[in-house]
Scaffold this active site. Structure first.
Site, mmCIF file in Angstrom:
data_model
loop_
_atom_site.group_PDB
_atom_site.id
_atom_site.type_symbol
_atom_site.label_atom_id
_atom_site.label_comp_id
_atom_site.label_asym_id
_atom_site.label_seq_id
_atom_site.Cartn_x
_atom_site.Cartn_y
_atom_site.Cartn_z
ATOM 1 N N GLY A 9 20.026 0.323 12.105
ATOM 2 C CA GLY A 9 19.500 0.121 10.747
ATOM 3 C C GLY A 9 18.799 1.400 10.344
ATOM 4 O O GLY A 9 17.628 1.613 10.640
ATOM 5 N N ASN A 32 24.203 2.444 12.737
ATOM 6 C CA ASN A 32 24.075 1.802 11.437
ATOM 7 C C ASN A 32 25.380 1.081 11.135
ATOM 8 O O ASN A 32 26.436 1.493 11.601
ATOM 9 C CB ASN A 32 23.780 2.856 10.359
ATOM 10 N N VAL A 74 16.268 -3.655 10.044
ATOM 11 C CA VAL A 74 17.065 -4.120 8.903
ATOM 12 C C VAL A 74 16.213 -5.069 8.074
ATOM 13 O O VAL A 74 15.091 -5.396 8.434
ATOM 14 C CB VAL A 74 18.378 -4.801 9.379
ATOM 15 N N SER A 128 3.347 -0.280 10.076
ATOM 16 C CA SER A 128 2.811 0.033 8.754
ATOM 17 C C SER A 128 2.635 1.528 8.566
ATOM 18 O O SER A 128 2.352 2.262 9.511
ATOM 19 C CB SER A 128 1.452 -0.641 8.543
ATOM 20 N N GLY A 130 4.520 3.024 5.632
ATOM 21 C CA GLY A 130 5.549 3.502 4.713
ATOM 22 C C GLY A 130 6.419 4.551 5.371
ATOM 23 O O GLY A 130 6.393 4.723 6.595
ATOM 24 N N LYS A 182 0.638 -8.113 11.009
ATOM 25 C CA LYS A 182 1.192 -7.225 9.986
ATOM 26 C C LYS A 182 1.217 -7.932 8.627
ATOM 27 O O LYS A 182 0.929 -7.323 7.585
ATOM 28 C CB LYS A 182 2.611 -6.761 10.357
ATOM 29 N N HIS A 185 -2.224 -7.892 7.371
ATOM 30 C CA HIS A 185 -2.476 -6.509 6.929
ATOM 31 C C HIS A 185 -1.992 -6.341 5.485
ATOM 32 O O HIS A 185 -2.683 -5.796 4.628
ATOM 33 C CB HIS A 185 -1.750 -5.532 7.859
ATOM 34 N N ASN A 186 -0.806 -6.829 5.210
ATOM 35 C CA ASN A 186 -0.265 -6.692 3.855
ATOM 36 C C ASN A 186 -1.051 -7.530 2.853
ATOM 37 O O ASN A 186 -1.242 -7.108 1.713
ATOM 38 C CB ASN A 186 1.214 -7.077 3.828
ATOM 39 N N GLU A 189 -3.936 -5.628 2.118
ATOM 40 C CA GLU A 189 -3.454 -4.521 1.272
ATOM 41 C C GLU A 189 -3.402 -4.964 -0.200
ATOM 42 O O GLU A 189 -3.872 -4.249 -1.098
ATOM 43 C CB GLU A 189 -2.075 -4.099 1.792
ATOM 44 N N TYR A 190 -2.877 -6.152 -0.446
ATOM 45 C CA TYR A 190 -2.815 -6.667 -1.820
ATOM 46 C C TYR A 190 -4.226 -6.783 -2.400
ATOM 47 O O TYR A 190 -4.473 -6.426 -3.552
ATOM 48 C CB TYR A 190 -2.160 -8.054 -1.862
ATOM 49 N N ARG A 287 -0.737 -10.478 -9.441
ATOM 50 C CA ARG A 287 0.588 -9.857 -9.607
ATOM 51 C C ARG A 287 1.518 -10.821 -10.329
ATOM 52 O O ARG A 287 2.261 -10.431 -11.229
ATOM 53 C CB ARG A 287 1.190 -9.486 -8.244
ATOM 54 N N ARG A 446 -13.565 -39.160 -3.761
ATOM 55 C CA ARG A 446 -12.427 -39.596 -2.935
ATOM 56 C C ARG A 446 -12.639 -41.023 -2.450
ATOM 57 O O ARG A 446 -11.720 -41.830 -2.388
ATOM 58 C CB ARG A 446 -12.244 -38.649 -1.746
HETATM 59 C C1 6PG Z 1 3.113 -0.980 4.987
HETATM 60 C C2 6PG Z 1 3.422 -1.730 3.732
HETATM 61 C C3 6PG Z 1 4.852 -2.115 3.682
HETATM 62 C C4 6PG Z 1 5.208 -3.114 2.640
HETATM 63 C C5 6PG Z 1 4.971 -2.836 1.242
HETATM 64 C C6 6PG Z 1 4.397 -3.985 0.483
HETATM 65 O O1 6PG Z 1 2.269 -1.496 5.719
HETATM 66 O O2 6PG Z 1 3.678 0.087 5.231
HETATM 67 O O3 6PG Z 1 2.653 -2.893 3.719
HETATM 68 O O4 6PG Z 1 5.173 -2.720 4.887
HETATM 69 O O5 6PG Z 1 6.589 -3.324 2.658
HETATM 70 O O6 6PG Z 1 4.535 -1.594 0.916
HETATM 71 O O7 6PG Z 1 5.229 -4.081 -0.580
HETATM 72 P P1 6PG Z 1 5.129 -5.046 -1.792
HETATM 73 O O8 6PG Z 1 3.947 -4.613 -2.585
HETATM 74 O O9 6PG Z 1 6.422 -4.797 -2.462
HETATM 75 O O10 6PG Z 1 5.022 -6.431 -1.271
#
Ligand code: 6PG
Length: 477
Positions: A9, A32, A74, A128, A130, A182, A185-186, A189-190, A287, A446
């Site tokens: 991949g 690949n 992938v 993580s 990118g 992970k 983590h995301n 991140e949000y 979002r 309740r």
């Molecule tokens: C990372 C990022 C990555 C993730 C997006 C989130 O840790 O390198 O979290 O894994 O795919 O950047 O993307 P969205 O905002 O599209 O959900």
């Protein structure tokens, strides 16, 4: 067979991870589905290290030293299952399949169990950072067995980011633990991104600063306790002007945010675990709301708050308030995510050390931030720490932030500026520190309509009130 690892991949993440392994001295087999990508990698980057290009699955597997280490990069979901189904029959007991994609942890648990039956290790691994992180050193959150980590750990540690000489890679826990961490983590991140975006919005709309001025504010913050990759890149984005129009870049971008789904997974999972990750949830919903164009059109033009613009001096004071609000909310958002990991660990029997999680998030990953070193230290000092606010320094900072944090949320409300993540973080704080919550009333409601019973503060046992005949005494249920 000469390859220490194979990567199949070769999208941008897979290609960059393969190059990272090769640059670190490992012989890497690359494969690949369409061979043109494999050839392109060799053509462009072949001189960076030792690659073994493979056109077929059989060639690929034959190139791997035993126990074979095969990393799949992938798309999460069906594509991952298809690749596993293709390669697993070609492997032998003791071999390892590493999934470095953003898989859902429950898929990882299922795959791990199925492959374990066949004597194979399945190592769900969160990566993580990118594209750049994958190449230069990501943060690597490894699940699966400790046995597999004994073999893979040194390799992952070698290619990972380093902070103070320590690698940002570690074994998190068994089966899906790496992908779970992970995912969270995301989610964090949000939340972090949304909080920063709300701070920007306030500085723009309340303080009246231009994007370029706000870029400078963020650059200043980045040198302090808010120092982080996300604050740093935000300053870059804000300073950027559109080449075509000369307008601030942020003004020419459509204000509807996308997502690939890991934030949504975090919130869905949090509901199942009854884990209140409200700042993450609000960030995810923010979002979603931004993309509801019809709904936004229906609400457009309705009244909001109004206030006169701030003077220059007031704007400066306001900026420092927002810094406190951002910092305090950020501590809450990370605390929510870390607690969610603890809740999941209890549910799934993972032995996760949050100090280790904070340690490997200090570098390589998107949420890397200077205060993660203090989070690491807090958990190192007390492995059982329930919340970051149980640590003295964080508690003091949050105490200091009280007035400015509340003022920030209040001014946003008065002016009609949405700050869902700031508000959620503050409400979370106030919920958890409250003496009494109106949950008592909910229990009454309740019991009233559903005879759901309630506990009393003064006596053990479950009780039910005969609401229709209030004269009768409460009876134990
Ligand atoms: C990372 C990022 C990555 C993730 C997006 C989130 O840790 O390198 O979290 O894994 O795919 O950047 O993307 P969205 O905002 O599209 O959900």
């Amino acid at each position: 067979a000469t390859a220490a690892i194979g990567v199949t991949g070769l999208g941008v993440m897979g290609r960059n991870l393969a190059r990272n392994f090769a640059r670190n001295g490992y012989t890497v087999a690359v494969h690949n589905r369409s061979a043109s990508r494999t050839r392109a990698l060799i053509e462009v980057y072949g001189d960076e290290g030792a690659f073994v290009p493979a056109e077929t699955a059989e060639e690929f597997v034959a190139a791997l030293e035993r126990p074979r280490r095969l990393m799949i990069m992938v798309q999460a979901g069906a594509a991952t299952d298809a690749v596993i189904d293709e390669f697993a029959p070609l492997l032998e007991p003791g071999d390892m399949i590493i999934d470095g994609g953003n898989a859902h942890y429950s898929d990882t648990r299922r795959r791990e169990a199925a492959l374990r039956e066949r004597g194979l290790h399945f190592v769900g691994t969160g990566v993580s950072g990118g594209e750049e992180g994958a190449l230069e050193g990501p943060s690597i959150m490894v699940g699966g067995s400790a046995e597999a980590y004994d073999v893979l750990g040194p390799m992952f540690e070698k290619i990972s980011a380093k902070v103070d000489g320590e690698p940002c890679a570690a074994h998190i826990g068994s089966d899906g633990a790496g992908h779970f961490v992970k995912m969270v983590h995301n989610g964090i991140e949000y939340a972090d991104m949304q909080l920063i975006a709300e701070a920007y919005d306030l500085l723009r709309q309340v303080a009246g600063y231009t994007p370029a001025e706000i870029a400078n504010v963020f650059r200043g913050w980045n040198r302090g306790r808010l120092g982080s990759y996300l604050v740093e890149i935000t300053a870059e984005v804000l300073a950027h002007t559109d080449a075509e129009t000369g307008a601030p870049f942020v003004d020419i971008v459509a204000d509807a945010a996308g997502q690939k789904g890991t934030g949504r997974w975090t919130v869905q999972t949090a509901l199942d675990l009854a884990s209140p990750v409200t700042a993450i949830a609000q960030a995810t919903f923010a979002r979603a709301a931004s993309g509801q164009s019809e709904l936004r059109a229906a609400y457009a033009g309705l009244p909001g708050g109004t206030r006169p613009p701030l003077s220059r001096t007031e704007a400066e004071r306001f900026t420092s308030q927002v810094e406190h609000a951002l910092y305090a909310s950020k501590v809450i958002a990370y605390d929510q995510g870390l607690k969610m990991i603890q809740d999941a660990a209890a549910e799934y029997g993972w032995k996760i050390d949050l100090g280790t999680v904070a340690r490997i998030w200090r570098g390589g990953c998107i949420i890397r931030a200077s205060f993660l070193d203090r989070i690491r230290a807090a958990y190192a000092a007390d492995r059982e720490l329930v919340s970051l606010l149980g640590e003295m320094e964080f508690a003091m900072e949050i105490t200091d932030a009280q007035v400015p944090w509340r003022e920030t949320v209040a001014s946003a409300a008065r002016r009609g500026i949405p700050v869902p993540a700031f508000s959620a973080a503050l409400a979370h704080y106030d919920t958890l520190r409250a003496d009494r919550l109106p949950a008592a009333l909910l229990q009454g409601q309740r019991d009233y309509f559903g005879a759901h019973t309630y506990l009393r503060t003064d006596r053990p046992g479950a009780f039910h009130t005969h609401w229709a005949a209030p004269a009768r005494p409460e009876t134990p249920a």
